[in-house]
Design a protein around this motif. Structure first.
Motif, PDB file in Angstrom:
ATOM      1  N   THR A 153       0.846  -1.193   0.000  1.00  0.00           N
ATOM      2  CA  THR A 153       0.000   0.000   0.000  1.00  0.00           C
ATOM      3  C   THR A 153       0.882   1.243   0.000  1.00  0.00           C
ATOM      4  OG1 THR A 153      -0.108  -0.088   2.428  1.00  0.00           O
ATOM      5  CG2 THR A 153      -1.912  -1.124   1.199  1.00  0.00           C
ATOM      6  N   TYR A 161      -6.587   4.514   4.122  1.00  0.00           N
ATOM      7  CA  TYR A 161      -7.446   4.911   3.002  1.00  0.00           C
ATOM      8  C   TYR A 161      -8.867   5.224   3.468  1.00  0.00           C
ATOM      9  CZ  TYR A 161      -3.639   3.220   0.085  1.00  0.00           C
ATOM     10  OH  TYR A 161      -2.410   3.042  -0.499  1.00  0.00           O
ATOM     11  N   TYR A 291     -13.684   4.416  -4.027  1.00  0.00           N
ATOM     12  CA  TYR A 291     -12.425   4.159  -4.723  1.00  0.00           C
ATOM     13  C   TYR A 291     -12.643   3.429  -6.049  1.00  0.00           C
ATOM     14  CZ  TYR A 291      -9.708   5.723  -0.698  1.00  0.00           C
ATOM     15  OH  TYR A 291      -9.144   6.490   0.296  1.00  0.00           O
ATOM     16  N   TYR A 300      -4.945   7.435  -6.096  1.00  0.00           N
ATOM     17  CA  TYR A 300      -5.763   6.423  -5.426  1.00  0.00           C
ATOM     18  C   TYR A 300      -5.170   5.042  -5.705  1.00  0.00           C
ATOM     19  CZ  TYR A 300      -8.850  10.440  -5.107  1.00  0.00           C
ATOM     20  OH  TYR A 300      -9.361  11.692  -4.848  1.00  0.00           O
TER      21      TYR A 300
END
Length: 322
Positions: A153, A161, A291, A300
């Motif tokens: 990530t 997130y 997302y 993103y």
């Protein structure tokens, strides 16, 4: 968690035997594996598709992806995910007649974390090497993305997130009532300030400050020579930021190096929420749906990851990914 060798083999055999993975992309992720009487079982594995971590990633699948959607599997902690990735390929190679896996369609995503995780027998020596190649100034480096089978990530944990700046409207407009943080309707900027106030007492950050500072070196105004200086310089830069873009850059830098789980866990449902036990799971799915519409924007990371594996799969099959 950390699998024993026996548990790892059983876990991999379960995945390999799943007909639903045939000719599909398989994504391994961190997350709890349900257990019966303290250990995984066929009955508990049957619940895996409904586990929150895999469900969040599934919700992030780009909206335009309509057929042969990827299959997600919780695999425990970071080390378990990495071990599962390699063990699946090895077991498939030993006897492909007992496997529905297509090895070229196997991917993994793990949390960045502050502690660097070594990866043996892979193109990148550790999770930080992956991060350095995969991201540039907080965005996915899409020129390099195609080279990665194991992703990390871009923010410290998946939960980061959930509290990114762009998520505020989801909280504000949540149908079951605006979630509550510290007794008031959630305002993400308040969480960021609490996170910054916690920098000075964050032992993990103190111990890994050099690693953290490299990750956010693009924020020139931050002083990473000590946690107190980092804390003070972040506040100064934030207060003096000229626009939302500058503020968001600082926020994303914070979400890259400061643990977030305790803050996410302090977010509570409003009094209107009927099923408090499912609150966080349902909220994360709503965030995932946000997302799922962002796969063309390299800010993103998760939807871009999924878009990338889709495009790679199309290339392997000789299809136009349009």
């Amino acid at each position: 968690m950390s699998f024993t060798q026996k548990e790892l083999k059983e876990h991999c055999q379960y995945i390999l035997r799943q007909r639903r993975i045939k000719n599909k992309i398989v994504v391994l992720c961190e997350g709890q594996i349900p257990k019966n009487d303290g250990r995984p079982s066929p009955q508990s594995y049957g619940k895996m598709e409904t586990m929150p971590d895999a469900n969040f990633y599934k919700a992030c699948v780009p909206k335009w992806w309509k057929q042969k959607l990827p299959e997600f599997f919780n695999c425990g902690d970071r080390q378990d995910v990495i071990d599962t990735y390699f063990a699946l390929s090895e077991l498939h190679a030993e006897d492909s007649t007992k496997s529905y896996l297509t090895p070229e369609k196997l991917f993994a995503i793990v949390d960045l974390d502050l502690q660097v995780k070594t990866i043996d027998n892979y193109n990148y020596t550790d999770t930080d090497a992956i991060f350095g190649n995969l991201y540039y100034k907080g965005k996915v480096n899409d020129k390099n993305a195609i080279n990665h089978r194991i992703w990390v990530t871009g923010l410290i944990y998946k939960e980061a997130y959930f509290i990114a700046p762009e998520i505020q409207p989801i909280f504000d407009n949540y149908l079951s009532g605006t979630p509550i943080y510290n007794g008031n309707p959630i305002v993400l900027e308040k969480i960021y300030m609490d996170m910054v106030d916690g920098i000075g007492s964050d032992i993990a950050l103190q111990e890994n400050l050099q690693t953290a500072s490299k990750r956010i070196s693009y924020c020139a105004g931050l002083d990473c020579t000590g946690v107190d200086k980092l804390q003070d310089s972040w506040k100064t830069e934030f207060q003096n930021a000229q626009d939302e873009t500058s503020k968001n850059q600082l926020i994303y830098a914070l979400l890259t190096i400061k643990q977030v789980k305790e803050y996410w866990n302090q977010i509570q449902p409003s009094d209107d929420w009927v099923h408090p036990k499912t609150f966080r799971d349902q909220l994360s799915l709503e965030i995932g749906r946000f997302y799922s519409a962002q796969s063309s924007d390299t800010r993103y990371h998760i939807p871009v990851f999924l878009k990338t594996v889709y495009e790679e799969d199309c290339q392997q099959r000789g299809y136009d990914n349009d």
